[in-house]
Design a protein around this motif. Structure first.
Motif, mmCIF file in Angstrom:
data_model
loop_
_atom_site.group_PDB
_atom_site.id
_atom_site.type_symbol
_atom_site.label_atom_id
_atom_site.label_comp_id
_atom_site.label_asym_id
_atom_site.label_seq_id
_atom_site.Cartn_x
_atom_site.Cartn_y
_atom_site.Cartn_z
ATOM 1 N N ALA A 135 38.449 26.886 45.552
ATOM 2 C CA ALA A 135 39.091 28.199 45.504
ATOM 3 C C ALA A 135 40.563 27.997 45.208
ATOM 4 O O ALA A 135 41.241 27.222 45.891
ATOM 5 N N GLU A 136 41.064 28.679 44.203
ATOM 6 C CA GLU A 136 42.485 28.576 43.854
ATOM 7 C C GLU A 136 43.281 29.615 44.617
ATOM 8 O O GLU A 136 42.869 30.779 44.724
ATOM 9 N N GLY A 137 44.403 29.203 45.170
ATOM 10 C CA GLY A 137 45.306 30.161 45.798
ATOM 11 C C GLY A 137 46.070 30.932 44.734
ATOM 12 O O GLY A 137 46.320 30.428 43.642
ATOM 13 N N TYR A 138 46.457 32.165 45.041
ATOM 14 C CA TYR A 138 47.143 32.956 44.018
ATOM 15 C C TYR A 138 48.548 32.435 43.764
ATOM 16 O O TYR A 138 49.262 32.036 44.670
ATOM 17 N N THR A 139 48.936 32.415 42.496
ATOM 18 C CA THR A 139 50.278 31.999 42.082
ATOM 19 C C THR A 139 51.026 33.152 41.429
ATOM 20 O O THR A 139 52.180 32.987 41.040
ATOM 21 N N VAL A 140 50.381 34.287 41.280
ATOM 22 C CA VAL A 140 51.038 35.531 40.865
ATOM 23 C C VAL A 140 51.166 36.388 42.113
ATOM 24 O O VAL A 140 50.154 36.763 42.723
ATOM 25 N N SER A 141 52.389 36.654 42.539
ATOM 26 C CA SER A 141 52.595 37.403 43.776
ATOM 27 C C SER A 141 52.027 38.812 43.658
ATOM 28 O O SER A 141 51.794 39.327 42.556
ATOM 29 N N LEU A 142 51.812 39.426 44.807
ATOM 30 C CA LEU A 142 51.321 40.803 44.815
ATOM 31 C C LEU A 142 52.302 41.716 44.086
ATOM 32 O O LEU A 142 51.896 42.610 43.336
ATOM 33 N N GLU A 143 53.593 41.485 44.276
ATOM 34 C CA GLU A 143 54.603 42.313 43.616
ATOM 35 C C GLU A 143 54.531 42.168 42.098
ATOM 36 O O GLU A 143 54.581 43.158 41.360
ATOM 37 N N ALA A 144 54.401 40.920 41.613
ATOM 38 C CA ALA A 144 54.303 40.697 40.173
ATOM 39 C C ALA A 144 53.002 41.271 39.622
ATOM 40 O O ALA A 144 52.969 41.847 38.526
ATOM 41 N N GLY A 145 51.921 41.103 40.378
ATOM 42 C CA GLY A 145 50.648 41.674 39.950
ATOM 43 C C GLY A 145 50.703 43.187 39.878
ATOM 44 O O GLY A 145 50.158 43.804 38.955
ATOM 45 N N HIS A 146 51.401 43.799 40.838
ATOM 46 C CA HIS A 146 51.550 45.249 40.836
ATOM 47 C C HIS A 146 52.321 45.717 39.613
ATOM 48 O O HIS A 146 51.979 46.726 38.978
#
Length: 373
Positions: free
Chosen positions: A258-269
């Protein structure tokens, strides 16, 4: 600080590790064949896991930590930047995204917990057949790539992080509506070497100012939260059937990474809002009507913004050619294949040379006098 939770799945019969069986709700032992069912989720737990989280709460947790966050032990790839979460006591591995050797990072990073997962539905053998068919259709691929396929090198099954976003929007706009009309004009044309005057219908556009409002609700706008995969490849693995999301259960990860996210929630938003803006612009053009539209300004109010953090299944293979890594992806739910591909310079050169020889031969057969000294 919370303690990193490690999971193991020992076989009840022989003690070997169990793995999740794609397309089923069971864990299987490759050593002795023992089968163990994945425990079903409680109704309330399922409802909570698949529910939307208010965006403001998630942004605060991503920045500061909080009730929906936890820590994970992870390794960062020095080549492509992938953050791969590790189970058990592993300290070194090969990056499944680009085949670069990596060593586990002993640090811990606070993360928003994955709420839900689409379990693998396509088995390794099915994914390999899909990849083989796709690679076999490529023109001018290096022979070493074909050998890579024939050897049947094992693919890596990885759960890739994604954000999904919901929002209600109301937008006011101003712009111009263009309506076509036609006028008859005299024009000069040349006919058989002579100039003559003719009448011709000329299309023109009448522009008029417009303004108005549009509204739209967005549901599950999907944004890949990984920077280790090329955005084009990851986004082109669609469509995903998110109705098959299940509450996060470590059993689904048995035998996978499982890969951890490297795009923050803020950037994804931010990326999700950009995608919503494109849809809203289309709504505005339809609302303006006419034959052409010019959009001057759109002001959008967002409300009831929520999100989910989910893991989606991807089979990956990495191939190195001339010092560069190439990635191939197979959607672990549908079997859709996407990938980068190397080109064999020699095969292209021989093809060009062969085409030139055929062209010269055809010209000679058509008119041998062209080749007289």
């Amino acid at each position: 600080m919370s303690v990193t939770e490690e999971h193991r799945w020992p076989c009840a019969q022989c003690g070997a590790d169990l793995r999740y069986n794609p397309g089923a709700t069971e864990l299987v032992c490759d050593h002795c064949g023992h089968v163990q069912q994945v425990a079903p989720s409680e109704t309330r737990a399922k409802r909570d896991a698949l529910g939307e989280i208010p965006l403001a709460r998630g942004l605060k947790a991503d920045r500061e930590g909080g009730e929906i966050s936890e820590t994970h032990r992870s390794t960062s790839c020095p080549s492509c930047g992938a953050v791969v979460e590790l189970q058990g006591a592993s300290h070194a591995t090969e990056c499944p995204f680009c085949a670069t050797p990596v060593v586990v990072d002993t640090g811990q990073i606070r993360r928003i917990k994955p709420q839900a997962v689409v379990p693998f539905k396509i088995s390794h053998d099915e994914a390999h057949r899909a990849l083989t068919g796709w690679l076999g259709s490529l023109w001018f691929a290096p022979n070493t790539l074909l050998e890579f396929v024939r050897k049947g090198r094992r693919m890596a099954g990885i759960y890739v992080p994604f954000w999904t976003f919901d929002a209600d929007t109301r937008s006011s706009y101003s712009g111009q509506r263009g309506d076509y009309y036609y006028e008859t004009e005299w024009v000069t044309v040349t006919v058989n070497g002579k100039s003559e005057r003719r009448q011709q219908q000329v299309r023109k556009t009448r522009w008029s100012p417009v303004s108005g409002r549009v509204a739209r609700g967005f549901d599950d706008v999907l944004i890949m939260a990984s920077t280790s995969l090329p955005q084009r490849l990851g986004n082109d693995l669609t469509p995903w059937n998110l109705s098959e999301l299940a509450p996060y259960n470590p059993d689904f990860l048995a035998g996978f990474q499982a890969e951890g996210y490297t795009v923050s929630l803020e950037a994804g938003h931010g990326a999700a809002r950009d995608r919503m803006a494109q849809v809203i612009a289309g709504d505005v053009r339809r609302d303006i009507g006419g034959d052409e539209q010019r959009i001057g300004k759109i002001d959008t109010d967002f409300s009831d913004e929520t999100f989910k953090h989910v893991l989606l299944p991807v089979w990956t293979a990495a191939y190195k050619y001339s010092g560069k890594s190439y990635r191939f992806l197979v959607n672990g739910q549908t079997g859709e294949v996407q990938g980068e591909r190397p080109w064999s310079v020699w095969k292209i050169a021989f093809a060009v040379l062969g085409a030139a020889i055929l062209a010269v031969g055809a010209a000679y057969l058509y008119d041998p006098s062209l080749f007289d000294g």
